[in-house]
Each structure stands twice: as C-alpha cells, then as structure tokens.
Scaffold this motif. Structure first.
Motif: not given
Length: 666
Positions: A204-210, A39-46, A68-77
């Motif tokens: 949170y630390h930004t996940p390192p690059p692949p 819901c945060r990703l969609r900017r909707k009330k949960c 989730p681990m994808w939350w800290g990565n802009n591309d994954a978001r």
C-alpha cells in the motif's frame, strides 16, 4: 571485464587478527491479513463474524473488513486507538452502573465513528436515482481535426486520492513484504555475533501529507451528479481476473517465501530495489491486479533466476545513482559488476540451452527495467536494447509463444506474460528504429481474428490491444516507405489505416477523470483514457507518413490539442501514470508547434514529476523534445521559397541519431 570483489568484514581477537565473512540472508514473504481492522489495531483475536465481529459488537465499535484510509497513516492509527481506549473505558464504567445503563440505554448515543473512509455504495442510493448529467466530453473522429475540445475547470476541487482505498483493491488480498536480514560474523569459521533485523515494505502507498494535490475535479452540482453516476457504473465494471497472466512461476500463491543470501552491499541494493523500484514498475498492471507485480512476478524470480537477480541489483544501483544524483566510482562499480554478472548468467544458460523461460525473463528485464530507471546521459558502457531483443526473438520463437497466442486451436488458461511484454517492446521498439515489428504477422492475425484477440496489452500497459496492433501496422507502413514505396500507395494505406483506427473508437464517449466518487481509482476508465491517448498518438504517427506533412497544418494542430485534452484526464505526479506514456508524449510533443498548449502542459507534468522526470524513458523524451523544439522554433522561411510558410517536420528519430542516442522510449 574486471569484476569488483565484494568487501569482506574483519574481526580482531585478543591475540590474532582473523578474516571474518559477513553475509546477509534475505527472507521475503507475503502475509495474508485476517480479521477486522479494529481488532488488528487492538491486537486482539477476531472471530470475523458478519456483519460485525463479536468484540466490536460487544464494545459498540465500528467493524471494518475493508482497509480503511486511516490504516496507512501512523498518526491516524494512534488517534483511533486512543478513541477505542476511551470507548472501552466508558463501556466498563457504564457496566459498573448497570441500573443506570439499563434505564438509559435508549438515550445513549452511538460511539464516535472510527473510520474516516469515504461513503460506500450503500450511502449512494438516493443520488443514483437522479438524472445523469450531460457528458462534457467530445467524440474524436479521424477527420474532424478542428473541433475545439470542451475544457472543464480542474482547479477548484483537490481531494486526497488514495489508490489503496478498499474498493480499489477488488478481490485481491492485501499484503506486505517483510525483509528479514540475518547477519552473522564468523572468526576462523566459528560463529560469533548474530544480528537479525526485519524491515516491512507495504504494497500500500502511504497516504500523502495534508495539502498534497494529486488530482483535480470540477466541484459543482453537475460534478456531484456525474461522480455519483460514475460510481454506479464502477460497480458494474467487468470482473478482474487476478490470474490473467502466466508469469511462468506456476499458479498464483497466497503466501510466498524467498530466501536469498547476499553480501552486505548487495543486500542494501536489494532493499533499495524492493522499497523504491518495485512500486514504480508496471503501474498499470498493479492498478488492475494489486500485488501481482511483486508476489507473482518479481519476488519469485529473484529467488529462482540468478540472471534476473543480478539484473534487479544492477537496476537498483542505477536508480540509486539517478535519484540521489551521485557520481562515484563505488556505485558505478556496482552497476558494472551486476551488469557483467547478468550477462555471464545469461550466456551460461544459453550455452547449456536450458531454462529458456528464465533467460527470456531476465533478458526482458534488462530491456524494460532500463526504460524505468536508466539515464539518457549515462556514459557507462552497455549493450543496446535492440541487441538484447535479438536474443528475445530467438527465445520467444524457441518457446513457440507466437503460435500459442495466435493459434485458434490453442486454448490457453492464462496469457504468457513474457509474450505480452515482448509484444509491447516489439511494437513500440519498431517505431524507434523505423522498421516493422519482428512479430508483426502475429499481431495482424490477432487483429483480424474473429475470436479473442487479446494479448494482455491492455492489462499490462493500459492501451487496448486493437490500437497496439494498428500501431504495428503503421510501423510496417513506415518501413515500406523507407524502402521506397510510392506516394500514392502510401496515401491509400494511410486512408485505410485511418478507417481502422475509427473502428476502435466506436461507442467511446471521450475521456473522464478515472476516479470513482469515493476517491478510488477506476482501472477501467484509466484504460479508456490511456487508449484514447495512444489512439491519438497513432493518428499523429500515421499522418506524419503522408508526403508533405507539416506540424503547422491545421489537422495536426487539432490532433495535438485533442491529445493534450486527453492527457489532462490521466493522473500526474510521482504516483501518476505519465511515465507509462513516454511514447505518447514523444509522438505528440515532436509535432507541437510554438504556442501549442501541449508544451505548457508538458512543462507542468515535468514539474509535478520532480526528479523522476530526469531518468527512465520519460527523461529521454524530455531531452529529445527540447532539442526538437529548439530546431523547429529556429526555422526561418527562406525568401526564395515557393511561398509556403509551413513549419518543416523535424523527425525526433533523426534528432536521436544525430546525437548518437539509442533509447527505447516506451
């Protein structure tokens, strides 16, 4: 001392030229997150329903309340957001064909998973029943110096380790720090242009690059079985107390706002401190109690303690100079200006004989933060750390902290953080100078007490309190030796202290990689590894007091090899914990002979740290060890000697004194 004046902005009107003061106002607050991450990703009330919120349940989305681990990565978001949009689009199209969806509902597959997080404990039920693999770790005893440790191969598996995995955060609420900068220009005291910007610094630390290698594991059947067992053990780790320390700022708060008004140049320094320095201080404490360093210690102190604020701005300027390798008069002026302002604020408070907690807090900051960012080759004038510690001694005594933490009749709900930090500096600082710790009697009482003996050293810096108390006792013994204690008595004390060290490792099985099967850090195992490292360094320190000690003796070589083995189980690199082990590296490295595996291992750790290996306590250790090794390796036995070819013990402390160095390497 000349104090540089801050620069003033200027504005020019049509007819006249007027001076305009430009100031920035900093607002920092801790934001508590609510709602599921979808819901945060969609900017909707949960509505935060369990086990799934209504929106995710209706749309068939994966509902996650743990970060989730994808939350800290802009591309994954972005990718997840696109996936969600596609799912919603298919859902709406399907609803238009209600007859089709009703007749085929049983055959429609589940939507693609939106989380790339590693499996949770619920998925590990079957492997839990497997037989636990045999331990690959050896038990270290004080007298068994020559047993060779079993070295596993760590070069096969290189997973991406994120210290911000949901299981790693335990019960702490995630948060980010927003720095809102409001800038307004005044012309003849009339407000004109007003600008407002907001920068977000995440805890949170930004996940390192692949492809980034953060740690290594042996990857085979035995390893798989081992990590499942470790995951099972991690579920039963002792509960963490997020309010363990009393930071002298009152009870912990779920939200906090700080307003600071600074000149433009100082604002940049504060931004640098929050973004680049704050995440690197007290990494062990941060791994145990996520967010407490910023929200409960540093940020409130910046607002309420003027001396502490100037200290942090000075440290920010030093860090900027060190990391950017800048040699300029401007940055040096910033360092000296805030150093001068810090001392003035402390002297003013001391003269008024008030705010003792704030003075102690700022003085400890002057000592410890210098260990984090200071350069050993910086020529700017400064006050030695042990002179600052004289003030700490007076303040701690005035606040009656030693009695409060050692008197059995005192029942403290929280451990005074300032006393814990004082003890850490006191014990290891005493070894720097070859003297007894100032509060050695307090540590001895804590060590011998039958009740709770914790000062919070394990929570703060990873090493068990009992081991630190014994390092204090070894420092006391060295002080007695320097005063002329006879050799027989020294050997008796060495034997007795060795037995005491043995007692601290009863039940220990040796080091293991401090990660759970899901890739999250295990603070409990990390503490065990760090305690092992300090214990072995304490043994080396103790052995160096024995008359006739030589680094080339087989017992010493065995201890150094075991220390190297333990250090291999501590995460490395800029996000690791090597900089928290400067004292351990100093003690172990100073007795490592040519050809020792420690030297190559230490060289690898320096390379992994990169530029961060050149400043702070770790940078000082690198410099000292290089000189000690140069002197040790150049030793040539004299033909007229007694026949002994043992390498002489070249004291790292003597090397420091010959160089005129006065570091605190902790």
């Amino acid at each position: 001392m000349a104090v540089a004046q801050p620069a003033k902005s200027k504005a020019t009107s049509k007819n006249t030229t007027n001076n305009a003061n430009s100031k920035t106002k900093t607002q920092m607050h801790r934001r508590s997150r609510t709602g599921c991450y979808t819901c945060r990703l969609r900017r909707k009330k949960c509505d935060e329903g369990t086990p799934m919120c209504t929106a995710c349940k209706h749309l068939g989305l994966v509902c996650e309340y743990k970060r989730p681990m994808w939350w800290g990565n802009n591309d994954a978001r972005r990718q997840h957001k696109d996936d969600i949009k596609m799912i919603i689009k298919r859902k709406k199209l399907s609803e238009k064909s209600s007859h089709t969806i009703q007749t085929s509902v049983g055959s429609i597959g589940s939507p693609p998973g939106l989380s790339h997080s590693l499996p949770t404990s619920a998925t590990f039920s079957d492997p839990f029943d497997r037989r636990r693999s045999a331990s690959i770790d050896s038990h270290f005893s004080f007298n068994n110096f020559n047993s060779s440790p079993n070295m596993p191969d760590y070069g096969v598996y290189n997973p991406q380790i994120h210290h911000t995995h949901p299981d790693f955060m335990f019960t702490m609420s995630p948060y980010e720090i927003d720095v809102k900068t409001e800038r307004q220009m005044f012309v003849n005291d009339v407000p004109t242009i007003k600008e407002s910007t907001v920068s977000t610094f995440s805890t949170y630390h930004t996940p390192p690059p692949p492809g980034t290698v953060l740690s290594s594991y042996p990857f085979d059947g035995e390893w798989t079985e081992q990590v499942y067992s470790e995951r099972r053990e991690s579920l039963s780790e002792e509960a963490l107390n997020p309010n363990f320390f009393d930071f002298s700022h009152g009870p912990a708060m779920t939200s906090r706002q700080v307003d600071i008004e600074l000149e433009e140049g100082d604002q940049r320094l504060l931004d640098h401190f929050i973004q680049h320095v704050l995440p690197t201080i007290f990494p062990i404490l941060e791994s145990n109690q996520h967010g407490s360093v910023g929200s409960d210690l540093v940020l409130p102190a910046l607002q309420s303690n003027k001396g502490y604020l100037h200290c942090c701005l000075m440290i920010a300027a030093q860090h900027y100079k060190a990391t950017m390798n800048i040699q300029s008069e401007e940055i040096d002026n910033d360092i000296m200006r805030h150093r001068h302002a810090t001392i003035l604020a402390l002297c003013d408070a001391l003269n008024r004989d008030e705010n003792h907690q704030q003075i102690l807090e700022a003085t400890l900051g002057l000592i410890f933060f210098q260990c984090c960012v200071g350069r050993y080759d910086d020529s700017l004038p400064d006050i030695p750390w042990h002179q600052h510690f004289q003030a700490v001694n007076s303040l701690v005594t005035k606040l009656d902290l030693p009695r409060l933490v050692s008197d059995p009749s005192e029942t403290l709900a929280q451990t005074p953080f300032n006393m814990t930090l004082t003890a850490w500096i006191d014990i290891l600082g005493a070894t720097m100078q070859g003297r007894a710790p100032i509060f050695a009697h307090t540590y001895r009482e804590k060590h011998l007490s039958q009740g709770s003996s914790s000062l919070g050293l394990r929570e703060l810096m990873g090493c068990d309190d009992k081991v630190m108390y014994l390092i204090s006792e070894i420092a006391c013994l060295e002080a007695l030796k320097r005063e002329g204690l006879d050799d027989i008595t020294i050997c008796q004390h060495v034997h007795a202290l060795g037995d005491q060290i043995n007692l601290t490792e009863v039940g220990e099985t040796g080091p293991k990689m401090p990660f759970n099967a899901n890739g999250s850090l295990s603070p409990k195992q990390l503490s065990r590894n760090i305690t092992d490292a300090f214990r072995l360094a304490a043994r080396i320190y103790l052995c160096s007091l024995v008359p006739g000690f030589s680094p080339s003796q087989s017992s010493c070589i065995g201890l150094v090899e075991k220390l190297t083995h333990v250090l291999q189980h501590i995460p490395s690199g800029p996000g690791g914990f090597d900089r928290s082990l400067s004292w351990v590296y100093l003690i172990g490295g100073s007795v490592s002979v040519a050809g020792s595996s420690f030297r190559q291992f230490f060289s690898d750790r320096i390379a992994q740290l990169g530029d961060a290996a050149s400043f702070g306590s770790f940078g000082g250790v690198v410099s000292i060890l290089q000189e000690v090794w140069q002197q040790t390796d150049s030793f040539q036995p004299s033909p007229s000697a007694t026949g002994s070819t043992e390498v002489p013990y070249i004291s790292w402390r003597d090397t420091m004194q010959m160089r005129g160095s006065d570091y605190l390497l902790i």
